[in-house]
Design a protein around this motif. Structure first.
Motif, PDB file in Angstrom:
ATOM      1  N   LEU A  45       0.608  -1.284  -0.016  1.00 41.26           N
ATOM      2  CA  LEU A  45       0.079   0.169   0.107  1.00 41.26           C
ATOM      3  C   LEU A  45       0.625   1.365   0.132  1.00 41.26           C
ATOM      4  O   LEU A  45       0.425   2.018  -1.026  1.00 41.26           O
ATOM      5  CB  LEU A  45      -0.619   0.398   1.300  1.00 41.26           C
ATOM      6  N   VAL A  46       1.649   1.114   1.108  1.00 39.85           N
ATOM      7  CA  VAL A  46       2.717   2.374   0.534  1.00 39.85           C
ATOM      8  C   VAL A  46       2.839   2.671  -0.665  1.00 39.85           C
ATOM      9  O   VAL A  46       3.752   4.295  -0.727  1.00 39.85           O
ATOM     10  CB  VAL A  46       3.759   2.280   1.983  1.00 39.85           C
ATOM     11  N   GLU A  47       3.810   1.619  -0.443  1.00 38.60           N
ATOM     12  CA  GLU A  47       4.654   1.675  -2.213  1.00 38.60           C
ATOM     13  C   GLU A  47       3.853   1.834  -2.994  1.00 38.60           C
ATOM     14  O   GLU A  47       3.831   3.075  -3.650  1.00 38.60           O
ATOM     15  CB  GLU A  47       5.468  -0.189  -2.887  1.00 38.60           C
ATOM     16  N   ALA A  48       2.598   1.497  -3.170  1.00 38.56           N
ATOM     17  CA  ALA A  48       1.324   2.671  -4.397  1.00 38.56           C
ATOM     18  C   ALA A  48       1.048   3.508  -4.542  1.00 38.56           C
ATOM     19  O   ALA A  48       0.156   4.538  -4.868  1.00 38.56           O
ATOM     20  CB  ALA A  48       0.382   1.147  -4.505  1.00 38.56           C
ATOM     21  N   TYR A  53       1.130   9.123   0.157  1.00 42.17           N
ATOM     22  CA  TYR A  53       1.822   8.192   1.667  1.00 42.17           C
ATOM     23  C   TYR A  53       1.829   9.422   2.903  1.00 42.17           C
ATOM     24  O   TYR A  53       3.400  10.186   2.975  1.00 42.17           O
ATOM     25  CB  TYR A  53       2.237   7.534   1.812  1.00 42.17           C
ATOM     26  N   GLY A  54       2.062   9.409   4.382  1.00 41.84           N
ATOM     27  CA  GLY A  54       2.126  10.811   5.317  1.00 41.84           C
ATOM     28  C   GLY A  54       1.437  11.543   5.269  1.00 41.84           C
ATOM     29  O   GLY A  54       1.485  13.381   5.461  1.00 41.84           O
ATOM     30  N   LYS A  55       0.934  12.057   3.654  1.00 40.32           N
ATOM     31  CA  LYS A  55      -0.198  13.922   3.189  1.00 40.32           C
ATOM     32  C   LYS A  55      -1.502  13.243   3.343  1.00 40.32           C
ATOM     33  O   LYS A  55      -2.003  13.539   4.082  1.00 40.32           O
ATOM     34  CB  LYS A  55       0.422  14.036   2.227  1.00 40.32           C
ATOM     35  N   THR A  56      -1.730  12.920   1.926  1.00 42.55           N
ATOM     36  CA  THR A  56      -3.350  12.407   2.464  1.00 42.55           C
ATOM     37  C   THR A  56      -3.777  10.832   2.681  1.00 42.55           C
ATOM     38  O   THR A  56      -4.577  11.013   2.509  1.00 42.55           O
ATOM     39  CB  THR A  56      -4.400  12.520   0.296  1.00 42.55           C
TER      40      THR A  56
END
Ligand code: NAD
Length: 313
Positions: A45-48, A53-56
């Motif tokens: 998920l983080v990669e996609a 990630y970490g913003k929205t």
């Protein structure tokens, strides 16, 4: 401002794709809380999600089968404010009923049915208070029509559809929308996991004929159908985005027009005979000739049995 969207079961498949699509919204309209049972499975998920990630997009642990986990997760959301709840987590179960232990059946209901009830019970009171909100549930065509050897999975989705049909009426009074998404086959780990489970099956309690119908007739047809008619998890994510962005969201949302004749048959003959006999013929008479089955389904789709679907585009 931004809408807070909480999604269950985001480590793979449809949930992952919905989380990424909403987090990457060009106008940044969504603050996505992507949840999963085990945060160790977050890498895909983080990669996609990339920059989002970490913003929205942020992550939280959540097991829909645990009261404790659901409470903790919702309590850790700022002001418990969730605008859109997407109940996506779910598990499949395939095989002759005689050979499935009660524990495995209950696990399916615990996730697919009680998991959704647990989430809605926790989130709905705040939505009702605010007189705003949207609850989306990942159902299935199998929430509308039973499918051979999917008895327990189908029953769990039917249970959820019944629950939602009842809830939807009350929620309307509080200006809270409820929508179900009803995909046909989708290429995700869901399919892979079920096939792996099937490979390990030993069929205790099932007679040789039943095992043969399952392994030699149902499974090959099912594989062909998946290949010929399957949608991608991205397709389902796009349909879901459309549903949550609709000013007047529909209650039922089929995503695959090739599957609409199945639903139409059910409403065309209230005795149920048309559906049961058609499925019987598809499996036992046309099953081995899958290309004929496909043409029949495609023909039906062009006729009066075509029903409205929500399309990914
Ligand atoms: P998937 O297996 O890739 O995703 C399901 C996710 O739910 C997984 O990430 C899994 O870890 C998670 N999950 C399972 N139990 C959980 C629990 N107790 N708590 C939190 N998360 C849990 O499969 P998918 O195809 O993406 O399935 C998503 C939904 O779509 C399911 O509800 C499924 O019934 C439905 N659906 C799938 C298909 C299909 O053909 N793949 C068709 C129609 C509907």
């Amino acid at each position: 401002g931004q809408k807070v969207v909480l999604i269950t079961g985001c480590s793979s498949g449809i949930g992952l794709r919905i989380a990424v699509l909403l987090a990457k919204d060009e106008k940044k309209r969504y603050h996505v809380i992507a949840t999963m049972r085990d945060l160790k499975k977050k890498d895909k998920l983080v990669e996609a999600a990339g920059d989002a990630y970490g913003k929205t997009l942020m992550l939280l642990p959540l097991d829909v089968c645990s009261d404790e986990s659901v409470k903790q997760c919702i309590n850790s959301v700022k002001d418990r404010h969730i605008d859109i709840l997407i109940n996506n987590a779910g598990v499949g179960l395939l095989g002759p009923v005689e050979s499935i232990c009660m524990e495995d059946m209950k696990r399916v209901f615990e996730t697919n049915f009680f998991g959704v009830v647990r989430m809605i019970k926790e989130v709905m009171p705040d939505m009702k208070k605010r007189r705003a909100g949207h609850i989306v549930v990942m159902s299935s065509v199998m929430g509308l029509q039973g499918v051979v050897f999917n008895d327990i999975y189908t029953a769990s989705k039917f249970a959820m559809e019944g629950f939602c049909e009842s809830m939807g009426v009350q929620l309307l009074k509080f200006n809270v929308h409820l929508s179900m998404i009803e995909p046909g086959p989708v290429h995700t780990e869901f399919e892979t996991k079920m096939m792996e489970d099937v490979a390990k099956m030993e069929y205790p309690g099932a007679d040789a004929d039943t095992v043969r119908y399952f392994k030699d007739v149902y499974l090959p047809s099912s594989k062909d159908i998946f290949e010929a008619m399957g949608q991608t998890p991205e397709d389902i994510a796009k349909c879901t985005k459309k549903v949550i962005e609709s000013r007047n969201p529909r209650f039922r949302n089929l995503t695959n027009s090739l599957y609409t004749p199945i639903v139409a048959m059910k409403y065309a003959d209230e005795t149920g005979g048309l559906s049961v006999n058609t499925f019987y013929n598809l499996l036992f008479n046309f099953g081995p000739l899958m290309h004929i089955t496909m043409s029949i389904l495609k023909c039906l789709t062009c006729s009066c049995l075509r029903r409205r679907t929500i399309s990914p585009n």
